[in-house]
Design a protein around this motif. Structure first.
Motif, mmCIF file in Angstrom:
data_model
loop_
_atom_site.group_PDB
_atom_site.id
_atom_site.type_symbol
_atom_site.label_atom_id
_atom_site.label_comp_id
_atom_site.label_asym_id
_atom_site.label_seq_id
_atom_site.Cartn_x
_atom_site.Cartn_y
_atom_site.Cartn_z
ATOM 1 N N PHE A 153 0.752 -1.194 0.080
ATOM 2 C CA PHE A 153 0.149 -0.176 0.119
ATOM 3 C C PHE A 153 0.862 1.281 0.047
ATOM 4 N N VAL A 161 2.861 6.052 -1.783
ATOM 5 C CA VAL A 161 1.678 5.326 -1.698
ATOM 6 C C VAL A 161 0.961 5.112 -3.141
ATOM 7 N N ILE A 164 -3.624 1.815 -5.410
ATOM 8 C CA ILE A 164 -4.240 0.629 -4.941
ATOM 9 C C ILE A 164 -5.346 0.313 -5.372
ATOM 10 N N THR A 180 -2.282 -6.754 -0.329
ATOM 11 C CA THR A 180 -1.777 -5.714 -0.218
ATOM 12 C C THR A 180 -0.934 -5.678 1.308
ATOM 13 N N ALA A 182 -0.114 -3.416 3.915
ATOM 14 C CA ALA A 182 -0.389 -2.267 4.453
ATOM 15 C C ALA A 182 0.268 -1.958 5.738
ATOM 16 N N ALA A 185 0.593 1.637 6.064
ATOM 17 C CA ALA A 185 -0.516 2.474 5.613
ATOM 18 C C ALA A 185 -1.821 2.329 6.750
ATOM 19 N N VAL A 186 -1.801 1.315 7.332
ATOM 20 C CA VAL A 186 -2.963 1.356 8.215
ATOM 21 C C VAL A 186 -2.985 2.423 9.455
ATOM 22 N N ILE A 191 -8.438 3.625 4.281
ATOM 23 C CA ILE A 191 -8.182 2.451 3.482
ATOM 24 C C ILE A 191 -9.793 2.003 3.509
ATOM 25 N N LEU A 201 -5.008 -8.295 3.414
ATOM 26 C CA LEU A 201 -4.194 -7.142 3.738
ATOM 27 C C LEU A 201 -3.587 -7.530 4.857
#
Ligand code: PLP
Length: 403
Positions: A153, A161, A164, A180, A182, A185-186, A191, A201
């Protein structure tokens, strides 16, 4: 008189400090609420109820169903399970080709390497100079027998980024499972699993102010990677091992907190990051790694020509600043980061990298402090650097074709 040592933690992409709320929530499950969630008496049921609640918290943070969340030992296990488990499942259907990118985390890249040794075919698409995957390249890499696409991600080193939602849409159209990673990113950017057509994920608690050694894999209902850890019937028979109750409780709270007011937090952190980037780019022959706008709110990654990232880190630590470089020290030899090389940077530049990663705990004072300390350190290291001497003498140091 006690002299206070300044301490600025700017390595939140490596790990984050556990929050008070997370710490307090997990403590009882290490001590008085120590039951095994599989036990039938009250103490066990109490632990199972806590695991169930945490599953609901993680599901709510991702807007998924709670029976689509499986707890694991962290991002690395989630990646391994998603990739190796799906590879086994798809091989039964005659699909042995997987598409990924050159700049994934080693948890993904090394899983793919292991599969390659077992006869799977792997295509790693490159990223452009800004650290973003070109959709055209990804489309061209897909084949009739592609069963899985795994694209991170957001990159852990340079913070870029990836598109996605677009990748998810292709995969859905072609009936290919899309995973992905992530982990970065989380809790940093919003998301939407459904809108982005994500099938699996990976996430990890210690990147979102939770403890190390616990994470989760989201698996969309109907997607069935093979079991990766065999044993008991925990996690609805799909991931064995007595649940890490305290860690799971912690992950639930961490995920809930991380995804609360995410846009407001992201805007504040991005503003600090941009101040940092503006200030640092005033240093001559410095460059930002990765696209300036499509990047994680907390990530600022640079290369400084003519110096070594490691010496920079040591000097920063002497000033109380914790950061990291893109280089990985592998068995005594100093390899430049595969991520920076994937951007097309020559080794000489990739060696001079610095990643500063912020969190909601980072203050404007922290940023000013870094901006005060970093430029003189870079200057001092360059004054001692033979490479810098050659650069300012106008010698050709980098390979032909690189400007
Ligand atoms: N994937 C990414 C993108 C990461 O940044 C990390 C950790 O650095 C991992 C996977 C591994 O996660 P964990 O440390 O929970 O095993």
């Amino acid at each position: 008189m006690q002299i206070m040592q300044k301490f600025v933690y700017a390595d939140n992409a490596a790990t984050t400090k556990i929050s008070d709320r997370v710490y307090e929530a997990m403590l009882p499950y290490l001590k008085e609420r120590y039951g095994n969630p599989s036990s039938l008496y009250g103490l066990g049921a109490q632990a199972m109820a806590a695991v169930t609640r945490a599953r609901e918290q993680v599901a709510a943070a991702l807007n998924s169903r709670s029976d689509e969340i499986y707890f694991t030992s962290g991002g690395t296990e989630s990646d391994n399970w998603a990739i190796k488990g799906m590879a086994l499942a798809m091989a039964n259907k005659g699909r042995k080709h997987i598409v990924s990118s050159q700049f994934e985390h080693h948890a993904v890249l090394h899983s793919l390497l292991a599969l390659e040794k077992q006869g799977y075919e792997i295509t790693l698409v490159n990223v452009n100079r800004d650290g973003i995957i070109r959709l055209e390249d990804l489309k061209n890499a897909l084949r009739e027998d592609t069963g899985l696409v795994t694209i991170m991600f957001a990159n852990n080193e340079i913070g870029t980024v990836q598109p996605i939602a677009e990748i998810g849409a292709f995969c859905k159209q072609r009936g290919i499972v899309f995973h992905t990673d992530a982990v970065q990113a989380v809790g940093s950017i919003p998301i939407d699993l459904a809108a982005m057509n994500i099938d699996m994920l990976s996430l990890s608690a210690h990147k979102i102010h939770g403890p190390k050694g616990v994470g989760a894999l989201y698996i969309r209902k109907g997607v069935v990677p093979k079991i990766f850890i065999d044993g008991g019937a925990q996690e609805r028979g799909r991931r064995a091992g007595t649940e890490n109750t305290a860690g799971i409780v912690a992950l639930g709270v961490a995920a809930e907190d991380a995804c609360k007011n995410i846009e407001t937090k992201a805007a504040r952190i991005s503003a600090l990051r941009d101040d940092l980037i503006r200030g640092i780019l005033r240093i001559e022959r410095s460059r930002l790694n990765g696209d300036a706008s499509h990047r994680l709110p907390g990530n600022a990654s640079f290369c400084f020509e003519g110096i070594e990232g490691e010496s920079l880190l040591l000097s920063l630590e002497q000033e109380g600043i914790m950061a990291s470089s893109g280089s990985a020290c592998t068995s005594g030899s100093l390899d430049p980061s595969h991520v920076l090389l994937a951007l097309g940077l020559p080794h000489e530049i990739a060696h001079g990298s610095l990643r500063l990663s912020l969190s909601h705990e980072t203050t404007a004072q922290n940023v000013s402090y870094i901006l005060e300390k970093l430029p003189p350190i870079v200057k001092r290291l360059r004054d001692m650097s033979p490479l810098w001497e050659r650069l300012i003498a106008g010698e050709r140091v980098y390979p032909e074709g690189f400007e």
